[in-house]
Write a protein that holds these residues in place. Structure first.
Motif, short mmCIF file in Angstrom:
data_model
loop_
_atom_site.label_atom_id
_atom_site.label_comp_id
_atom_site.label_asym_id
_atom_site.label_seq_id
_atom_site.Cartn_x
_atom_site.Cartn_y
_atom_site.Cartn_z
N GLN A 43 -2.91 18.83 5.60
CA GLN A 43 -3.13 18.24 6.92
C GLN A 43 -1.78 17.90 7.52
O GLN A 43 -0.76 17.89 6.85
CB GLN A 43 -4.00 16.99 6.80
CG GLN A 43 -5.41 17.27 6.29
CD GLN A 43 -6.22 16.01 6.14
OE1 GLN A 43 -5.75 15.02 5.60
NE2 GLN A 43 -7.46 16.03 6.61
N GLY A 44 -1.77 17.64 8.81
CA GLY A 44 -0.51 17.39 9.48
C GLY A 44 0.09 18.69 9.97
O GLY A 44 -0.18 19.77 9.43
N GLU A 78 6.11 14.81 12.86
CA GLU A 78 5.47 15.44 11.70
C GLU A 78 6.09 16.80 11.41
O GLU A 78 6.35 17.14 10.25
CB GLU A 78 3.97 15.63 11.97
CG GLU A 78 3.07 14.67 11.28
CD GLU A 78 1.61 14.95 11.59
OE1 GLU A 78 0.80 14.07 11.29
OE2 GLU A 78 1.27 16.02 12.14
N ASN A 82 7.80 17.71 7.85
CA ASN A 82 7.19 18.76 7.03
C ASN A 82 8.05 20.02 6.98
O ASN A 82 8.11 20.70 5.94
CB ASN A 82 5.79 19.09 7.55
CG ASN A 82 4.81 17.96 7.31
OD1 ASN A 82 4.91 17.23 6.33
ND2 ASN A 82 3.85 17.79 8.21
N ARG A 109 3.18 17.87 2.16
CA ARG A 109 2.79 17.82 3.57
C ARG A 109 2.39 16.39 3.95
O ARG A 109 1.55 15.78 3.29
CB ARG A 109 1.62 18.76 3.83
CG ARG A 109 1.14 18.81 5.28
CD ARG A 109 2.10 19.55 6.20
NE ARG A 109 2.12 20.96 5.88
CZ ARG A 109 1.25 21.85 6.36
NH1 ARG A 109 0.29 21.46 7.19
NH2 ARG A 109 1.36 23.12 6.04
N GLN A 111 0.87 13.76 6.91
CA GLN A 111 0.12 13.57 8.15
C GLN A 111 0.34 12.14 8.58
O GLN A 111 0.08 11.20 7.81
CB GLN A 111 -1.37 13.84 7.96
CG GLN A 111 -2.16 13.67 9.26
CD GLN A 111 -3.66 13.85 9.09
OE1 GLN A 111 -4.19 13.57 8.02
NE2 GLN A 111 -4.33 14.33 10.11
N LEU A 113 -0.42 8.96 10.96
CA LEU A 113 -1.51 8.36 11.72
C LEU A 113 -1.08 6.98 12.20
O LEU A 113 -0.11 6.42 11.69
CB LEU A 113 -2.76 8.24 10.83
CG LEU A 113 -3.24 9.55 10.18
CD1 LEU A 113 -4.26 9.25 9.08
CD2 LEU A 113 -3.84 10.46 11.23
N PHE A 117 -0.26 6.81 6.79
CA PHE A 117 0.08 8.22 6.59
C PHE A 117 -0.61 8.74 5.35
O PHE A 117 -1.07 7.97 4.50
CB PHE A 117 1.60 8.40 6.45
CG PHE A 117 2.19 7.73 5.24
CD1 PHE A 117 2.28 8.41 4.02
CD2 PHE A 117 2.66 6.43 5.30
CE1 PHE A 117 2.81 7.78 2.90
CE2 PHE A 117 3.20 5.81 4.18
CZ PHE A 117 3.27 6.48 2.98
N THR A 118 -0.73 10.06 5.26
CA THR A 118 -1.19 10.70 4.05
C THR A 118 -0.10 11.66 3.59
O THR A 118 0.61 12.25 4.42
CB THR A 118 -2.51 11.49 4.25
OG1 THR A 118 -2.26 12.63 5.07
CG2 THR A 118 -3.56 10.61 4.90
N ARG A 133 -3.37 13.80 -3.38
CA ARG A 133 -3.19 13.19 -2.07
C ARG A 133 -3.35 11.69 -2.15
O ARG A 133 -4.25 11.18 -2.82
CB ARG A 133 -4.21 13.74 -1.07
CG ARG A 133 -3.87 13.34 0.38
CD ARG A 133 -4.94 13.79 1.35
NE ARG A 133 -6.06 12.84 1.40
CZ ARG A 133 -7.15 13.04 2.13
NH1 ARG A 133 -7.28 14.14 2.84
NH2 ARG A 133 -8.12 12.15 2.14
N ASP A 135 -3.45 8.22 0.54
CA ASP A 135 -3.50 7.65 1.87
C ASP A 135 -2.91 6.25 1.76
O ASP A 135 -3.37 5.45 0.94
CB ASP A 135 -4.94 7.57 2.37
CG ASP A 135 -5.59 8.94 2.46
OD1 ASP A 135 -5.65 9.64 1.42
OD2 ASP A 135 -6.06 9.31 3.53
N GLY A 198 1.36 11.43 14.63
CA GLY A 198 2.26 12.57 14.73
C GLY A 198 3.74 12.27 14.68
O GLY A 198 4.56 13.20 14.76
#
Length: 214
Positions: A43-44, A78, A82, A109, A111, A113, A117-118, A133, A135, A198
Motif C-alpha cells: 500500500q502507499g 510517500e 518509498n 513500503r 503508507q 495516513l 502510518f503503515t 506489516r 500499523d 501521503g
C-alpha cells in the motif's frame, strides 16, 4: 416386545469425537498457514528514481542543518520515501533473519495516513514470499527530540497478531531500519514529526521564536 435400535457403543462415540477434533485442529492449522503464506499487497504510492534523488537531497540538507545547529523543517512525500527505500534495496541488498531461516528482503513500503502510518515488509524464503506489516502512530519523545511509536496492529501475511507477537514483529522490523545509520541520525534529532495523508513533515532544532522566548 419390539426391540429398539441398538445404542452406539461408548468407544465408537469417543472415536468419532476424537476424529472430529483432529479434523477441526488440522483444518485450523491449514487455514492459519494459508493466511501466513498469503502476502499482503503493498500500500502507499510507489516512488521513482527521481523521487529517491529528491529524498536524498533533502536528507543532505538536514545533515548540514544538524552540523550547523540550524532549525529546519521539510516535507517528505510517500513517493520520495518509498522510492528511496526501493533504490536503497537495489544498491545494498539486505536480509532479515529469524531463529530458523534467513529471508531475502524484497521490498519496504510505507503508507502515510493522518496521524499514523503503515509499513509493509516483503521478504522471500526461496520461492515463497512473506509479508510483515505494522500499523503505528508516532509519539513525541520525553527528552524533546527523536520519536517513538505505538503499535496499533500487526499482520503476518493476512493473519492479525495479538499484542505480544505484534511487539516482537515491530522489533524485527525496527532492526532493519537500525542499519540505516544516516537516516536514523536525522530521526534521532527530530523535534517535530507530523504525519498527513501521503506525506510527513519533519523538523529538527528549535524555531527562532521559541529560542528567543523568555
Amino acid at each position: 416386545m419390539v426391540d429398539g435400535p441398538p445404542l452406539p457403543h461408548r468407544g465408537t462415540a469417543f472415536f468419532s469425537l476424537r476424529r472430529l477434533v483432529r479434523f477441526l485442529v488440522t483444518t485450523g492449522l491449514l487455514v492459519l498457514l494459508a493466511g501466513i503464506l498469503w502476502p499482503l499487497a503493498p500500500q502507499g504510492a510507489a516512488g521513482t528514481r527521481q523521487d529517491a534523488e529528491s529524498f536524498y537531497l533533502k536528507m543532505q540538507v538536514f545533515e548540514r542543518a544538524l552540523k550547523n545547529g540550524h532549525y529546519l523543517d521539510q516535507v517528505f512525500t510517500e513517493q520520495e520515501i518509498n522510492g528511496y527505500l526501493a533504490e536503497t534495496l537495489k544498491s545494498t541488498p539486505q536480509a532479515v533473519s529469524n531463529s530458523t531461516a534467513t529471508l531475502k528482503l524484497q521490498a519496504i513500503r510505507f503508507q502515510l495516513l493522518p496521524g499514523s502510518f503503515t509499513v509493509l515488509i516483503l521478504a522471500g524464503l526461496g520461492p515463497v514470499q512473506l509479508s510483515y506489516r505494522i500499523d503505528a502512530e508516532p509519539l513525541p519523545p520525553d527528552n524533546g527530540r527523536g520519536f517513538d511509536i505505538r503499535i496499533r496492529r500487526a499482520h503476518w501475511g493476512h493473519i492479525p497478531l495479538p499484542p505480544q507477537p505484534a511487539q516482537w514483529m515491530a522489533g524485527r522490523i525496527g532492526k532493519i531500519f537500525s542499519r540505516m545509520e544516516r537516516e536514523r541520525a536525522i530521526l534521532d534529532h527530530a523535534t517535530r514529526l507530523t504525519v498527513e495523508a501521503g506525506s510527513l513533515s519533519l523538523g529538527i532544532g528549535k524555531e527562532e521564536a521559541e529560542e528567543s522566548a523568555p
